[in-house]
Motif scaffolding. Structure first.
Motif, PDB file in Angstrom:
ATOM      1  N   ILE A  15       9.557  -5.609  -9.493  1.00 33.71           N
ATOM      2  CA  ILE A  15       9.058  -5.635  -8.111  1.00 33.71           C
ATOM      3  C   ILE A  15       8.402  -6.995  -7.878  1.00 33.71           C
ATOM      4  N   VAL A  16       8.833  -7.701  -6.831  1.00 41.15           N
ATOM      5  CA  VAL A  16       8.278  -9.029  -6.543  1.00 41.15           C
ATOM      6  C   VAL A  16       7.715  -9.049  -5.125  1.00 41.15           C
ATOM      7  N   ASP A  17       6.434  -9.385  -5.000  1.00 39.78           N
ATOM      8  CA  ASP A  17       5.847  -9.640  -3.685  1.00 39.78           C
ATOM      9  C   ASP A  17       6.017 -11.130  -3.422  1.00 39.78           C
ATOM     10  N   ASP A  18       6.905 -11.456  -2.497  1.00 43.14           N
ATOM     11  CA  ASP A  18       7.261 -12.866  -2.300  1.00 43.14           C
ATOM     12  C   ASP A  18       6.683 -13.439  -1.008  1.00 43.14           C
ATOM     13  N   SER A  19       5.500 -13.022  -0.665  1.00 42.08           N
ATOM     14  CA  SER A  19       4.898 -13.450   0.609  1.00 42.08           C
ATOM     15  C   SER A  19       4.777 -14.968   0.742  1.00 42.08           C
ATOM     16  N   HIS A  20       4.441 -15.650  -0.363  1.00 37.94           N
ATOM     17  CA  HIS A  20       4.329 -17.114  -0.302  1.00 37.94           C
ATOM     18  C   HIS A  20       5.634 -17.812  -0.681  1.00 37.94           C
ATOM     19  N   GLY A  21       6.672 -17.024  -0.984  1.00 34.45           N
ATOM     20  CA  GLY A  21       7.939 -17.633  -1.399  1.00 34.45           C
ATOM     21  C   GLY A  21       8.999 -17.568  -0.318  1.00 34.45           C
ATOM     22  N   GLY A  62       0.824  -1.219   0.000  1.00 37.13           N
ATOM     23  CA  GLY A  62       0.000   0.000   0.000  1.00 37.13           C
ATOM     24  C   GLY A  62       0.850   1.258   0.000  1.00 37.13           C
ATOM     25  N   GLY A  63       2.042   1.174   0.586  1.00 35.95           N
ATOM     26  CA  GLY A  63       2.890   2.360   0.704  1.00 35.95           C
ATOM     27  C   GLY A  63       4.004   2.422  -0.318  1.00 35.95           C
ATOM     28  N   LEU A  64       3.970   1.510  -1.291  1.00 43.51           N
ATOM     29  CA  LEU A  64       5.101   1.430  -2.227  1.00 43.51           C
ATOM     30  C   LEU A  64       4.910   2.260  -3.498  1.00 43.51           C
ATOM     31  N   PHE A  65       3.860   1.963  -4.240  1.00 40.81           N
ATOM     32  CA  PHE A  65       3.768   2.451  -5.621  1.00 40.81           C
ATOM     33  C   PHE A  65       3.643   3.970  -5.706  1.00 40.81           C
ATOM     34  N   GLU A  66       2.737   4.548  -4.916  1.00 43.90           N
ATOM     35  CA  GLU A  66       2.533   5.992  -5.046  1.00 43.90           C
ATOM     36  C   GLU A  66       3.747   6.774  -4.523  1.00 43.90           C
ATOM     37  N   THR A  67       4.573   6.104  -3.714  1.00 44.06           N
ATOM     38  CA  THR A  67       5.743   6.793  -3.184  1.00 44.06           C
ATOM     39  C   THR A  67       6.857   6.907  -4.225  1.00 44.06           C
ATOM     40  N   ILE A  68       6.989   5.899  -5.068  1.00 38.91           N
ATOM     41  CA  ILE A  68       8.144   5.895  -5.985  1.00 38.91           C
ATOM     42  C   ILE A  68       7.767   6.146  -7.443  1.00 38.91           C
ATOM     43  N   LEU A  69       6.473   6.146  -7.770  1.00 42.65           N
ATOM     44  CA  LEU A  69       6.064   6.323  -9.166  1.00 42.65           C
ATOM     45  C   LEU A  69       5.019   7.436  -9.276  1.00 42.65           C
ATOM     46  N   THR A  70       5.028   8.135 -10.410  1.00 46.51           N
ATOM     47  CA  THR A  70       4.048   9.215 -10.624  1.00 46.51           C
ATOM     48  C   THR A  70       3.368   9.018 -11.976  1.00 46.51           C
ATOM     49  N   ALA A  71       2.579  10.016 -12.390  1.00 49.55           N
ATOM     50  CA  ALA A  71       1.799   9.930 -13.639  1.00 49.55           C
ATOM     51  C   ALA A  71       2.677   9.755 -14.876  1.00 49.55           C
ATOM     52  N   GLU A  72       3.937  10.093 -14.769  1.00 49.17           N
ATOM     53  CA  GLU A  72       4.828   9.916 -15.936  1.00 49.17           C
ATOM     54  C   GLU A  72       5.263   8.467 -16.117  1.00 49.17           C
ATOM     55  N   ASP A  73       4.969   7.611 -15.118  1.00 52.46           N
ATOM     56  CA  ASP A  73       5.504   6.253 -15.094  1.00 52.46           C
ATOM     57  C   ASP A  73       4.431   5.220 -15.463  1.00 52.46           C
ATOM     58  N   ALA A  74       4.849   3.968 -15.567  1.00 52.13           N
ATOM     59  CA  ALA A  74       3.921   2.884 -15.923  1.00 52.13           C
ATOM     60  C   ALA A  74       4.155   1.666 -15.035  1.00 52.13           C
ATOM     61  N   ILE A  75       3.051   1.014 -14.636  1.00 52.45           N
ATOM     62  CA  ILE A  75       3.124  -0.230 -13.858  1.00 52.45           C
ATOM     63  C   ILE A  75       2.575  -1.347 -14.724  1.00 52.45           C
ATOM     64  N   ILE A  76       3.349  -2.395 -14.878  1.00 56.33           N
ATOM     65  CA  ILE A  76       2.942  -3.531 -15.698  1.00 56.33           C
ATOM     66  C   ILE A  76       2.769  -4.706 -14.742  1.00 56.33           C
ATOM     67  N   SER A  77       1.512  -5.135 -14.563  1.00 58.71           N
ATOM     68  CA  SER A  77       1.149  -5.991 -13.439  1.00 58.71           C
ATOM     69  C   SER A  77       0.569  -7.324 -13.908  1.00 58.71           C
ATOM     70  N   ASP A  78       0.977  -8.425 -13.283  1.00 59.26           N
ATOM     71  CA  ASP A  78       0.407  -9.744 -13.587  1.00 59.26           C
ATOM     72  C   ASP A  78      -1.069  -9.762 -13.194  1.00 59.26           C
ATOM     73  N   GLU A  79      -1.894 -10.384 -14.027  1.00 60.16           N
ATOM     74  CA  GLU A  79      -3.349 -10.365 -13.784  1.00 60.16           C
ATOM     75  C   GLU A  79      -3.730 -11.086 -12.490  1.00 60.16           C
ATOM     76  N   LEU A  80      -2.878 -11.995 -12.006  1.00 55.43           N
ATOM     77  CA  LEU A  80      -3.237 -12.737 -10.785  1.00 55.43           C
ATOM     78  C   LEU A  80      -2.565 -12.169  -9.532  1.00 55.43           C
ATOM     79  N   ASN A  81      -2.044 -10.967  -9.632  1.00 56.28           N
ATOM     80  CA  ASN A  81      -1.389 -10.392  -8.453  1.00 56.28           C
ATOM     81  C   ASN A  81      -2.341 -10.250  -7.268  1.00 56.28           C
ATOM     82  N   HIS A  82      -1.747 -10.328  -6.092  1.00 57.07           N
ATOM     83  CA  HIS A  82      -2.485 -10.256  -4.829  1.00 57.07           C
ATOM     84  C   HIS A  82      -3.235  -8.927  -4.676  1.00 57.07           C
ATOM     85  N   ALA A  83      -4.347  -8.982  -3.960  1.00 58.14           N
ATOM     86  CA  ALA A  83      -5.204  -7.804  -3.752  1.00 58.14           C
ATOM     87  C   ALA A  83      -4.423  -6.605  -3.206  1.00 58.14           C
ATOM     88  N   SER A  84      -3.418  -6.867  -2.373  1.00 59.54           N
ATOM     89  CA  SER A  84      -2.684  -5.749  -1.772  1.00 59.54           C
ATOM     90  C   SER A  84      -1.837  -5.019  -2.814  1.00 59.54           C
TER      91      SER A  84
END
Ligand SMILES: *Cc1c(COP(=O)(O)O)cnc(C)c1O
Length: 393
Positions: free
Chosen positions: A205-211, A115-137
């Protein structure tokens, strides 16, 4: 009745009518391989994220108690005012060392880390490319951020490449993925993702909660499993699954990023510091993961044993090496019946249906723990065998 309460009563009814109302089973023992609930005694638990069996481990509990003695119950502050103790700094350094990163910042949960990651380091000039099965958080963290959003099919490298091409004009391109996808137990193809990131000048960026604490030769996680330890820019993870199972989370990676998070990340700045009880126990958990080779071996051995057993019985399981072992029934009713039957036989498993998984992909998801004994796994396998026959599957 106020309009608001009428609205919520209608909503409640709608959820119940759709058959999707969740009823929580109430556990009357500590977490473990065998638990009691208010409804059933002595059931084998196959649905906790207790991969290393540390949730109720004696050494971990002793470390938590010792932590209270040494550091007290809490710090009554966020980190930047007066909530940073030597203990917190020690845990951050230990996590960096374990994960093979430059620096780490603690959060109250991985949900907050994302929740505290993306808006802190990225702005409207940037792009996030996200896996469709990514976790709700991750999805919620991305929602808070003004960067352009692109989505690629689960672990599909051709689609990821297409999305990277579409995002070419963005300043920073950030690929974000779960390390292990929780519904299927499949591991992200981090090697190919890192290659594409190099080709298109993107960060990973990798969320490795289950890894974390579960896969890789030294249980460092998906980045170790995929041999890309030095190539991941940001790792987020939880202390609430394999690494002790209480709560807490972190973001780890390049120092330049962690420095900014400490200055600007809202879920870090405006939420209380991690309990010293958890910090203290987490140090012991890391000691155990790094030094107790038997513990490290057991979760892998149990997983291989259980996967082989289910295959021999003739169940359709999603292949892999992770202790998340989904038994595919495809049919929703069958998944519900199988879970119900298993509970009657003394095994606690949960059926998953739409909307948690796609339609026609219903399953019973099982999770293996280092805490399970061979006898318990044999008991579970035998119960599955009987249930399969009784249900004519
Ligand atoms: C469990 C999980 C989380 C949430 O972790 P908490 O520390 O419980 O908030 C975040 N991301 C993924 C991928 C998870 O599996």
């Amino acid at each position: 009745m106020k309009t608001a309460y009428k609205h919520w009563a209608d909503l409640t009814q709608q959820i119940k009518d759709s058959g999707l109302w969740k009823t929580e089973r109430i556990i009357t023992t500590p977490q473990g391989a065998k638990i009691d609930t208010t409804a059933t005694k002595g059931v084998i638990n196959m649905c906790a994220n207790n991969y290393l069996g540390l949730s109720n481990n004696d050494k971990v509990k002793e470390a938590a108690v010792a932590g209270i003695g040494r550091w007290g119950y809490g710090y009554s502050s966020v980190r930047f005012i007066c909530g940073t103790s030597e203990l917190h700094k020690e845990l951050e350094a230990r996590l960096s060392n374990f994960l093979g990163t430059e620096d780490t910042i603690l959060y109250s949960s991985c949900y907050d880390a994302n929740g505290g990651l993306f808006e802190t380091i990225l702005t409207a000039e940037d792009a996030i490319i996200s896996d469709e099965l990514n976790h709700a958080s991750i999805i919620d963290g991305v929602r808070l951020c003004k960067a352009a959003r692109y989505r690629y099919k689960n672990n599909d490298m051709a689609d990821l490449e297409q999305q990277l091409k579409d995002a070419q004009n963005a300043r920073i391109k950030a690929i974000v993925t779960d390390g292990v996808f929780s519904m299927d137990g499949n591991i992200a193809n981090l090697k190919a993702i890192c290659d594409l990131a190099d080709k298109y000048d993107a960060i990973v960026i990798v969320d490795d909660s289950h890894g974390v604490g579960v896969i890789g030769d030294n249980l460092k996680g998906a980045h170790e499993h995929c041999d890309v330890i030095d190539r991941i820019d940001i790792l987020t993870g939880t202390l609430g699954k394999a690494l002790g199972g209480s709560s807490g989370g972190y973001t780890s990676g390049k120092k330049a990023i962690i420095d900014i998070l400490r200055q600007r990340s809202r879920t870090y700045l405006f939420s209380n510091t991690l309990s010293p009880i958890i910090a203290s126990a987490s140090l012991t958990v890391l000691d155990m993961v790094e030094n107790d080779k038997e513990l490290v071996g057991r979760v892998k051995e149990n997983t291989a044993y259980f996967r082989k057993g289910l295959t021999e019985i003739g169940f359709d399981i999603l292949p892999g090496t992770h202790p998340i072992v989904p038994i595919m029934t495809y049919d929703e009713l069958k998944a519900a019946q199988l879970a119900e039957k298993m509970l009657e036989k003394g095994v606690y498993v949960i059926g998953f249906f739409f909307p948690v998984v796609p339609r026609g992909k219903a399953r019973v998801r099982t999770q293996v723990s280092a805490a399970h004994t061979k006898e318990q796994l044999d008991f579970v396998l035998n119960a599955f065998k009987e249930a399969k026959e009784e249900l004519g599957m």
